[in-house]
Scaffold this motif. Structure first.
Motif, PDB file in Angstrom:
ATOM      1  N   ALA A 180       0.819  -1.213   0.000  1.00  0.00           N
ATOM      2  CA  ALA A 180       0.000   0.000   0.000  1.00  0.00           C
ATOM      3  C   ALA A 180       0.854   1.265   0.000  1.00  0.00           C
ATOM      4  O   ALA A 180       0.557   2.229  -0.687  1.00  0.00           O
ATOM      5  N   HIS A 181       1.921   1.267   0.792  1.00  0.00           N
ATOM      6  CA  HIS A 181       2.706   2.491   0.977  1.00  0.00           C
ATOM      7  C   HIS A 181       3.938   2.501   0.076  1.00  0.00           C
ATOM      8  O   HIS A 181       5.064   2.636   0.522  1.00  0.00           O
ATOM      9  N   ARG A 182       3.684   2.396  -1.218  1.00  0.00           N
ATOM     10  CA  ARG A 182       4.730   2.443  -2.234  1.00  0.00           C
ATOM     11  C   ARG A 182       4.382   3.574  -3.189  1.00  0.00           C
ATOM     12  O   ARG A 182       3.355   3.541  -3.849  1.00  0.00           O
ATOM     13  N   TYR A 183       5.250   4.581  -3.233  1.00  0.00           N
ATOM     14  CA  TYR A 183       4.924   5.806  -3.936  1.00  0.00           C
ATOM     15  C   TYR A 183       5.831   6.005  -5.147  1.00  0.00           C
ATOM     16  O   TYR A 183       7.060   6.016  -5.012  1.00  0.00           O
ATOM     17  N   PHE A 184       5.226   6.200  -6.295  1.00  0.00           N
ATOM     18  CA  PHE A 184       5.985   6.444  -7.518  1.00  0.00           C
ATOM     19  C   PHE A 184       6.401   7.905  -7.564  1.00  0.00           C
ATOM     20  O   PHE A 184       5.564   8.810  -7.473  1.00  0.00           O
ATOM     21  N   LEU A 185       7.707   8.164  -7.725  1.00  0.00           N
ATOM     22  CA  LEU A 185       8.247   9.523  -7.691  1.00  0.00           C
ATOM     23  C   LEU A 185       8.612  10.070  -9.061  1.00  0.00           C
ATOM     24  O   LEU A 185       8.700  11.295  -9.214  1.00  0.00           O
ATOM     25  N   VAL A 208      15.237   5.365 -15.726  1.00  0.00           N
ATOM     26  CA  VAL A 208      15.172   4.678 -14.435  1.00  0.00           C
ATOM     27  C   VAL A 208      13.982   5.219 -13.635  1.00  0.00           C
ATOM     28  O   VAL A 208      13.820   6.434 -13.486  1.00  0.00           O
ATOM     29  N   SER A 209      13.175   4.312 -13.115  1.00  0.00           N
ATOM     30  CA  SER A 209      12.033   4.694 -12.284  1.00  0.00           C
ATOM     31  C   SER A 209      12.427   4.696 -10.816  1.00  0.00           C
ATOM     32  O   SER A 209      13.239   3.872 -10.371  1.00  0.00           O
ATOM     33  N   TYR A 210      11.807   5.617 -10.055  1.00  0.00           N
ATOM     34  CA  TYR A 210      12.124   5.749  -8.626  1.00  0.00           C
ATOM     35  C   TYR A 210      10.843   5.659  -7.808  1.00  0.00           C
ATOM     36  O   TYR A 210       9.822   6.255  -8.154  1.00  0.00           O
ATOM     37  N   PHE A 211      10.948   4.910  -6.701  1.00  0.00           N
ATOM     38  CA  PHE A 211       9.840   4.748  -5.774  1.00  0.00           C
ATOM     39  C   PHE A 211      10.330   5.021  -4.355  1.00  0.00           C
ATOM     40  O   PHE A 211      11.494   4.785  -4.039  1.00  0.00           O
ATOM     41  N   ALA A 212       9.414   5.496  -3.517  1.00  0.00           N
ATOM     42  CA  ALA A 212       9.678   5.610  -2.083  1.00  0.00           C
ATOM     43  C   ALA A 212       8.767   4.639  -1.351  1.00  0.00           C
ATOM     44  O   ALA A 212       7.610   4.434  -1.734  1.00  0.00           O
ATOM     45  N   LEU A 213       9.301   4.029  -0.318  1.00  0.00           N
ATOM     46  CA  LEU A 213       8.541   3.086   0.504  1.00  0.00           C
ATOM     47  C   LEU A 213       8.389   3.676   1.895  1.00  0.00           C
ATOM     48  O   LEU A 213       9.379   3.955   2.573  1.00  0.00           O
ATOM     49  N   LEU A 268      14.001  13.910  -5.033  1.00  0.00           N
ATOM     50  CA  LEU A 268      13.300  12.679  -4.673  1.00  0.00           C
ATOM     51  C   LEU A 268      12.911  12.672  -3.197  1.00  0.00           C
ATOM     52  O   LEU A 268      11.804  12.273  -2.830  1.00  0.00           O
ATOM     53  N   MET A 269      13.820  13.136  -2.352  1.00  0.00           N
ATOM     54  CA  MET A 269      13.549  13.124  -0.920  1.00  0.00           C
ATOM     55  C   MET A 269      12.439  14.107  -0.545  1.00  0.00           C
ATOM     56  O   MET A 269      11.554  13.774   0.255  1.00  0.00           O
ATOM     57  N   VAL A 270      12.468  15.314  -1.120  1.00  0.00           N
ATOM     58  CA  VAL A 270      11.416  16.292  -0.836  1.00  0.00           C
ATOM     59  C   VAL A 270      10.049  15.730  -1.220  1.00  0.00           C
ATOM     60  O   VAL A 270       9.074  15.845  -0.468  1.00  0.00           O
ATOM     61  N   HIS A 271       9.973  15.120  -2.396  1.00  0.00           N
ATOM     62  CA  HIS A 271       8.722  14.523  -2.868  1.00  0.00           C
ATOM     63  C   HIS A 271       8.256  13.433  -1.897  1.00  0.00           C
ATOM     64  O   HIS A 271       7.086  13.397  -1.488  1.00  0.00           O
ATOM     65  N   ALA A 272       9.165  12.550  -1.520  1.00  0.00           N
ATOM     66  CA  ALA A 272       8.813  11.420  -0.650  1.00  0.00           C
ATOM     67  C   ALA A 272       8.397  11.877   0.740  1.00  0.00           C
ATOM     68  O   ALA A 272       7.417  11.378   1.310  1.00  0.00           O
ATOM     69  N   VAL A 295      -8.321   4.900   1.305  1.00  0.00           N
ATOM     70  CA  VAL A 295      -7.313   3.987   0.758  1.00  0.00           C
ATOM     71  C   VAL A 295      -6.418   4.758  -0.208  1.00  0.00           C
ATOM     72  O   VAL A 295      -6.821   5.754  -0.806  1.00  0.00           O
ATOM     73  N   ILE A 296      -5.199   4.270  -0.380  1.00  0.00           N
ATOM     74  CA  ILE A 296      -4.215   4.924  -1.232  1.00  0.00           C
ATOM     75  C   ILE A 296      -4.478   4.603  -2.694  1.00  0.00           C
ATOM     76  O   ILE A 296      -4.793   3.463  -3.051  1.00  0.00           O
ATOM     77  N   ALA A 297      -4.347   5.617  -3.553  1.00  0.00           N
ATOM     78  CA  ALA A 297      -4.489   5.428  -4.995  1.00  0.00           C
ATOM     79  C   ALA A 297      -3.468   6.318  -5.700  1.00  0.00           C
ATOM     80  O   ALA A 297      -2.754   7.102  -5.063  1.00  0.00           O
ATOM     81  N   ALA A 298      -3.406   6.183  -7.015  1.00  0.00           N
ATOM     82  CA  ALA A 298      -2.533   7.003  -7.860  1.00  0.00           C
ATOM     83  C   ALA A 298      -1.087   6.976  -7.385  1.00  0.00           C
ATOM     84  O   ALA A 298      -0.418   8.008  -7.330  1.00  0.00           O
ATOM     85  N   ALA A 299      -0.625   5.779  -7.037  1.00  0.00           N
ATOM     86  CA  ALA A 299       0.769   5.582  -6.635  1.00  0.00           C
ATOM     87  C   ALA A 299       1.177   6.499  -5.494  1.00  0.00           C
ATOM     88  O   ALA A 299       2.305   6.979  -5.436  1.00  0.00           O
ATOM     89  N   GLY A 300       0.224   6.745  -4.578  1.00  0.00           N
ATOM     90  CA  GLY A 300       0.517   7.534  -3.391  1.00  0.00           C
ATOM     91  C   GLY A 300       0.081   8.969  -3.446  1.00  0.00           C
ATOM     92  O   GLY A 300       0.246   9.704  -2.468  1.00  0.00           O
TER      93      GLY A 300
END
Length: 314
Positions: free
Chosen positions: A78-83, A90-95, A127-131, A152-157
């Motif tokens: 659930a708590h996986r956010y696309f940045l 390269v794709s980046y995600f925050a957990l 990336l950190m500011v966004h996360a 509930v979480i949607a749209a990749a966070g």
């Protein structure tokens, strides 16, 4: 309102430098694309917890976010956010986790934005500011403000949906004004908040109220906090400030009065400084220089005419 020319515009304000990341918002609702991006071997992710991440020093002296391939990441759905995506695809995600993971080499350390913002590359800071902004919003907006049910979480966070009433909730950003006020003698007005340590002075700031323009907000905040009236207001620049969820809008403002009357609630002390006064106060230690990460430092520099001595960590 006019716009002030920032002579240091080639030196980006902390947290705002272009980092080469495309947020690619059009992918946030595409579950098939997100799943494919997450499973790709080039994808990188990092954990954010309580506004902190892990950072580490490299062999050549740089400081980096501790990131891992997605297939080595801690489990979380659930708590996986696309940045976003960088220029190399390269794709980046925050957990978002309750705590930061340990490191076998023991060399990494936890850091918040006030420290990491001065050490990391523009890409990693972005990336950190966004996360951090998403994490704070997610932690504090778990229930629907319309009906009170859990969301509930949607749209990749980037959205929270209420399954009971259908409402959608989006990340909150609070506009705040921050201003360097000068008088006809070209002195600058700096204040010390009630909870700040002795010697720490900075520019005045405050939140924009409902139904208020940003120019009105500048004038109201200055008058409320120190009793000074303000005339012309010039916009300088903005800075994301996720402590917890603000966007700082920076201004230069010209005072039309000089008699200070602090409110005593937010501002404990305020003073007019000439350039010589401020330089001498820095050198003697009577006044502490501003934190290097804050837009306040840039606003004071615009008036001062050169870089200020900096403090790196809050």
């Amino acid at each position: 309102m006019t716009t002030w020319t920032d002579q240091n515009a080639d030196r980006p304000i902390s947290l705002t430098a272009p980092g080469g990341i495309d947020r690619a918002a059009h992918h946030r609702l595409d579950e098939a694309w997100l799943a494919a991006a997450w499973s790709h071997p080039s994808t990188r992710c990092f954990v954010v917890s309580g506004g902190q991440v892990l950072i580490d020093e490299t062999a050549d002296g740089r400081t980096e976010l501790v990131m891992t391939p997605s297939f080595e990441a801690p489990l979380t759905e659930a708590h996986r956010y696309f940045l976003g995506i960088d220029e190399d695809g390269v794709s980046y995600f925050a957990l978002q986790k309750d705590s930061l993971p340990g490191r076998m080499d023991q060399s990494a350390r936890a850091a918040g934005l006030r420290e990491a913002g001065l050490l990391l590359s523009a890409r990693d800071v972005g990336l950190m500011v966004h996360a951090v902004g998403l994490e704070n919003w997610q932690r504090t907006h778990r229930f629907c403000s319309r009906c009170g049910e859990r969301t509930v979480i949607a749209a990749a966070g980037h959205i929270r949906r209420c399954q009971a009433c259908g409402a959608e909730h989006y990340p909150r950003t609070d506009p705040a004004v921050i201003m360097a006020v000068t008088d006809e003698d070209d002195r600058i007005l700096l204040g010390r908040q009630v909870h700040w340590p002795e010697g720490r002075f900075s520019t005045l700031a405050g939140f924009v109220e409902p139904g208020e323009s940003i120019e009105q907000s500048v004038r109201r905040e200055v008058h409320e906090e120190v009793g000074i009236t303000v005339g012309p207001v010039e916009y300088v620049a903005s800075q994301p400030w996720p402590f917890p969820s603000s966007l700082m809008l920076g201004f230069m403002a010209r005072a039309t009065s000089t008699e200070i009357e602090v409110d005593g609630d937010e501002i404990h002390e305020a003073r007019w400084f000439s350039r010589d006064d401020l330089r001498a106060s820095f050198e003697s230690g009577e006044v502490l220089p501003p934190y290097g990460i804050s837009i306040a430092a840039r606003l004071i520099e615009l008036w001062y005419g050169k870089p200020l001595p900096m403090r790196s960590v809050a």
